[in-house]
Design a protein around this motif. Structure first.
Motif, mmCIF file in Angstrom:
data_model
loop_
_atom_site.group_PDB
_atom_site.id
_atom_site.type_symbol
_atom_site.label_atom_id
_atom_site.label_comp_id
_atom_site.label_asym_id
_atom_site.label_seq_id
_atom_site.Cartn_x
_atom_site.Cartn_y
_atom_site.Cartn_z
ATOM 1 N N ARG A 18 50.586 37.980 28.016
ATOM 2 C CA ARG A 18 50.830 36.753 27.246
ATOM 3 C C ARG A 18 49.646 36.531 26.309
ATOM 4 N N THR A 19 49.882 35.868 25.221
ATOM 5 C CA THR A 19 48.809 35.563 24.288
ATOM 6 C C THR A 19 47.739 34.743 24.988
ATOM 7 N N GLY A 20 46.499 35.092 24.761
ATOM 8 C CA GLY A 20 45.369 34.405 25.381
ATOM 9 C C GLY A 20 44.404 35.422 25.965
ATOM 10 N N LEU A 21 43.862 35.113 27.086
ATOM 11 C CA LEU A 21 42.873 35.955 27.745
ATOM 12 C C LEU A 21 43.494 37.265 28.234
ATOM 13 N N ASP A 22 42.775 38.357 28.074
ATOM 14 C CA ASP A 22 43.205 39.644 28.611
ATOM 15 C C ASP A 22 42.507 39.916 29.944
ATOM 16 N N HIS A 23 41.183 39.855 29.964
ATOM 17 C CA HIS A 23 40.421 40.059 31.187
ATOM 18 C C HIS A 23 39.000 39.560 30.980
ATOM 19 N N VAL A 24 38.249 39.501 32.072
ATOM 20 C CA VAL A 24 36.830 39.144 32.021
ATOM 21 C C VAL A 24 36.063 40.268 32.705
ATOM 22 N N SER A 25 34.987 40.701 32.075
ATOM 23 C CA SER A 25 34.189 41.792 32.598
ATOM 24 C C SER A 25 32.773 41.294 32.895
ATOM 25 N N PHE A 26 32.333 41.489 34.133
ATOM 26 C CA PHE A 26 30.987 41.110 34.556
ATOM 27 C C PHE A 26 30.093 42.337 34.500
ATOM 28 N N ALA A 27 28.949 42.227 33.837
ATOM 29 C CA ALA A 27 28.005 43.339 33.741
ATOM 30 C C ALA A 27 27.243 43.492 35.050
ATOM 31 N N VAL A 28 27.088 44.738 35.477
ATOM 32 C CA VAL A 28 26.228 45.071 36.607
ATOM 33 C C VAL A 28 25.246 46.137 36.129
ATOM 34 N N PRO A 29 24.103 46.270 36.803
ATOM 35 C CA PRO A 29 23.051 47.135 36.249
ATOM 36 C C PRO A 29 23.250 48.631 36.375
ATOM 37 N N SER A 30 24.151 49.096 37.255
ATOM 38 C CA SER A 30 24.237 50.545 37.470
ATOM 39 C C SER A 30 25.551 50.918 38.143
ATOM 40 N N VAL A 31 25.842 52.214 38.114
ATOM 41 C CA VAL A 31 27.004 52.734 38.826
ATOM 42 C C VAL A 31 26.803 52.563 40.330
ATOM 43 N N ALA A 32 25.572 52.671 40.806
ATOM 44 C CA ALA A 32 25.290 52.434 42.229
ATOM 45 C C ALA A 32 25.695 51.017 42.625
ATOM 46 N N GLU A 33 25.476 50.055 41.740
ATOM 47 C CA GLU A 33 25.895 48.679 42.009
ATOM 48 C C GLU A 33 27.417 48.572 42.021
ATOM 49 N N LEU A 34 28.098 49.328 41.150
ATOM 50 C CA LEU A 34 29.561 49.375 41.191
ATOM 51 C C LEU A 34 30.046 49.876 42.551
ATOM 52 N N GLU A 35 29.352 50.860 43.093
ATOM 53 C CA GLU A 35 29.732 51.388 44.402
ATOM 54 C C GLU A 35 29.590 50.327 45.489
ATOM 55 N N ARG A 36 28.537 49.522 45.416
ATOM 56 C CA ARG A 36 28.360 48.433 46.390
ATOM 57 C C ARG A 36 29.451 47.376 46.222
ATOM 58 N N TRP A 37 29.828 47.078 44.980
ATOM 59 C CA TRP A 37 30.927 46.126 44.746
ATOM 60 C C TRP A 37 32.251 46.692 45.255
ATOM 61 N N ARG A 38 32.468 47.991 45.082
ATOM 62 C CA ARG A 38 33.692 48.610 45.597
ATOM 63 C C ARG A 38 33.785 48.402 47.109
ATOM 64 N N GLU A 39 32.684 48.609 47.796
ATOM 65 C CA GLU A 39 32.659 48.392 49.248
ATOM 66 C C GLU A 39 32.945 46.935 49.601
ATOM 67 N N ARG A 40 32.392 46.000 48.847
ATOM 68 C CA ARG A 40 32.613 44.577 49.124
ATOM 69 C C ARG A 40 34.066 44.182 48.867
ATOM 70 N N LEU A 41 34.641 44.659 47.762
ATOM 71 C CA LEU A 41 36.049 44.370 47.490
ATOM 72 C C LEU A 41 36.928 44.920 48.607
ATOM 73 N N ASP A 42 36.621 46.124 49.081
ATOM 74 C CA ASP A 42 37.382 46.705 50.183
ATOM 75 C C ASP A 42 37.251 45.855 51.443
#
Length: 153
Positions: free
Chosen positions: A73-97
């Motif tokens: 729908r017209t409006g917002l598509d998504h919001v992206s939060f910056a994290v400092p590294s791919v290692a931090e993405l891995e920690r977020w993946r674990e938390r989401l799981d």
């Protein structure tokens, strides 16, 4: 010269304020810093303790349609939060799981890597690490280019 130095906050309309506040505080670790009740709406302001980034959740009372979010729908598509590294993405993946949040794998992009997931109202959110950004020829770049699949349940 006019300029923008950052953003003050991002505000999401939600279908269930209690459910969304619990999700954003438990899953993302945001803290409630303010609540507002006005004629026609209720709002909570949440903040990330480390960065100070603020997320506002608003319920518009009986005017709220209750529909799930759709980036189509017209409006917002998504919001992206910056994290400092791919290692931090891995920690977020674990938390989401840990919280059973549907997500993509960590997806490489030309400008880093991204982990895509959804909130309780189906709003598409991302954690994004700009580590290792390259252009089409593989040269380091600050240019933001990426394409990846949507998250589906």
């Amino acid at each position: 010269m006019l300029g923008i130095s950052g953003f003050a906050h991002v505000s999401f309309t939600v279908s269930d304020l209690e459910r969304s506040e619990a999700w954003y505080t438990e899953v993302l670790g945001l803290v409630n810093v303010r609540e507002m009740r006005r004629d026609g709406y209720t709002k909570v302001i949440l903040e990330d303790p480390g960065s100070g980034i603020a997320v506002s959740l608003t319920h518009h009372g009986d005017k709220n349609s209750g529909d799930s979010f759709s980036e189509f729908r017209t409006g917002l598509d998504h919001v992206s939060f910056a994290v400092p590294s791919v290692a931090e993405l891995e920690r977020w993946r674990e938390r989401l799981d840990k919280f059973g949040v549907p997500r993509t794998e960590i997806l490489p992009t030309r400008t880093g890597a991204v982990l895509i997931f959804r909130d309780p109202d189906n709003l598409q959110l991302e954690f994004y690490a700009a580590e290792g950004s390259v252009d089409e020829e593989g040269r380091p770049t600050a240019k933001w280019i990426h394409a990846f699949p949507p998250v589906t349940d």
